[in-house]
Design an enzyme around this catalytic site. Structure first.
Site, mmCIF file in Angstrom:
data_model
loop_
_atom_site.group_PDB
_atom_site.id
_atom_site.type_symbol
_atom_site.label_atom_id
_atom_site.label_comp_id
_atom_site.label_asym_id
_atom_site.label_seq_id
_atom_site.Cartn_x
_atom_site.Cartn_y
_atom_site.Cartn_z
ATOM 1 N N VAL B 16 79.319 121.445 54.518
ATOM 2 C CA VAL B 16 79.558 120.312 53.620
ATOM 3 C C VAL B 16 81.011 119.866 53.737
ATOM 4 O O VAL B 16 81.922 120.625 53.454
ATOM 5 C CB VAL B 16 79.245 120.692 52.158
ATOM 6 C CG1 VAL B 16 79.533 119.508 51.236
ATOM 7 C CG2 VAL B 16 77.793 121.121 52.032
ATOM 8 N N HIS B 17 81.220 118.635 54.195
ATOM 9 C CA HIS B 17 82.555 118.021 54.229
ATOM 10 C C HIS B 17 82.372 116.584 53.770
ATOM 11 O O HIS B 17 81.341 116.241 53.186
ATOM 12 C CB HIS B 17 83.177 118.150 55.629
ATOM 13 C CG HIS B 17 82.337 117.594 56.730
ATOM 14 N ND1 HIS B 17 82.675 116.496 57.458
ATOM 15 C CD2 HIS B 17 81.118 117.990 57.195
ATOM 16 C CE1 HIS B 17 81.730 116.246 58.356
ATOM 17 N NE2 HIS B 17 80.778 117.124 58.219
ATOM 18 N N GLY B 18 83.377 115.739 54.001
ATOM 19 C CA GLY B 18 83.311 114.389 53.432
ATOM 20 C C GLY B 18 82.069 113.622 53.843
ATOM 21 O O GLY B 18 81.354 113.067 53.020
ATOM 22 N N GLY B 21 78.885 115.508 52.385
ATOM 23 C CA GLY B 21 78.812 115.583 50.930
ATOM 24 C C GLY B 21 78.641 114.224 50.284
ATOM 25 O O GLY B 21 77.937 114.092 49.288
#
Lengths: 141, 160
Positions: B16-18, B21
């Site tokens: 999960v990153h920008g 997410g």
């Protein structure tokens, strides 16, 4: 004290161009893009280069939970320096606080709180309203 | 207990990153992120970093091992629209072979590392990766490369 602006794509150098137009150079503000040809490690290496000559910094990140944010938090945990991380702040806060950074004395968390407070104050819906002048019977003009 | 409502499964080295997410969660219409990854299930800092996005997006997030995901995902409620995120094709295959009902498998970021060759702009694979992805496809999963939702889906058989 440094502010390190970082984000996805050209967020950082985009803000840099805005800063340059409005205020010229901000000597204690660094701008680091996270572009498609980079990875987590190369971004973190760039952060370390910028942090090499300072013991205090605030990372000014574009997006909560994004890779620039995550790498900044990891370094703040690892390096034992006074580092704070903020997200979602605006150009108004960067200009206002970046211009006063030269002889900054307080810690990174205090600066971080100031950036967030200023950003919130500048985040607004514009509503028209009549400008009311004080009535003649009041003191002054 | 019925079949869990898995709206999307994505392979992403960064979990999960920008991009995941914010962008993928909303485009998939998910309300629960399930990070199936053995290291992250035991890493407090990684969990904090990934939970930050979920909290502001108003979605739930779980950090489970692959084994726990296989054994427990069927307890999901029907209202939970699950976005399942794994780090690599090996873990995706373990889930599929463990009976997790994955219909669509989105290949996102698979970064370069020693021994991997470029397959698409953001994906690098070795022979094991390809074999694991093929195994998923052979089990009936729709496997495709798609970096961001606006990109066209590239079916697995077109890229390897």
């Amino acid at each position: 004290m440094k502010i390190i602006v970082t984000g996805h794509g050209n967020f950082a150098t985009g803000l840099q161009s805005t800063v340059k137009l409005l205020a010229g150079e901000l000597p204690n503000v660094a701008f680091i893009d996270f572009t498609g040809d980079m990875n987590d490690g190369s971004l973190s290496d760039r952060f370390k280069q910028v942090l090499a000559d300072t013991d205090q910094a605030v990372f000014f990140c574009d997006l909560l939970g994004g890779t620039p944010f995550k790498e900044a938090v990891k370094l703040s945990n690892q390096l034992g320096k006074d580092i704070a991380v903020i997200t979602g702040c605006n150009i108004g806060s960067l200009l206002e606080i970046g211009l006063q950074l030269g002889d900054y004395k307080a810690n990174a968390t205090t600066l971080a709180e100031q950036l967030v407070t200023t950003s919130k104050a500048q985040t607004k819906v514009f509503h028209h309203h009549a400008i009311v002048e004080p009535s003649d019977d009041e003191d002054g003009i | 207990m019925g079949e869990p409502n898995i709206v999307l499964t994505r392979i992403d080295n960064r979990l999960v990153h920008g991009q995941v997410g914010v962008v993928w969660t909303s485009s998939a219409g998910a309300n629960l992120l399930l990070v199936a990854n053995d290291e992250t299930a035991n890493d407090q800092l990684q969990q904090e970093l990934m939970a930050a996005t979920a909290e502001t997006s108003g979605v739930g997030i779980r950090f489970w091992t692959i084994d726990k995901t296989v054994s427990t995902i069927s307890k999901a409620s029907a209202r939970q629209k699950i976005f399942l995120i794994v780090r690599n094709p090996q873990d995706a295959r373990r889930l599929v072979e463990g009976g997790v009902p994955i219909k669509d498998l989105n290949i996102g970021n698979m970064h370069f590392s020693q021994g991997k060759t470029q397959v698409t702009k953001y994906t690098y694979m070795d022979d094991q990766d390809k074999a694991d992805l093929k195994a998923c496809a052979d089990a009936g999963v729709n496997v495709y490369v798609q970096e961001v939702p606006e990109d066209k889906k590239q079916p697995l058989e077109e890229v390897i």
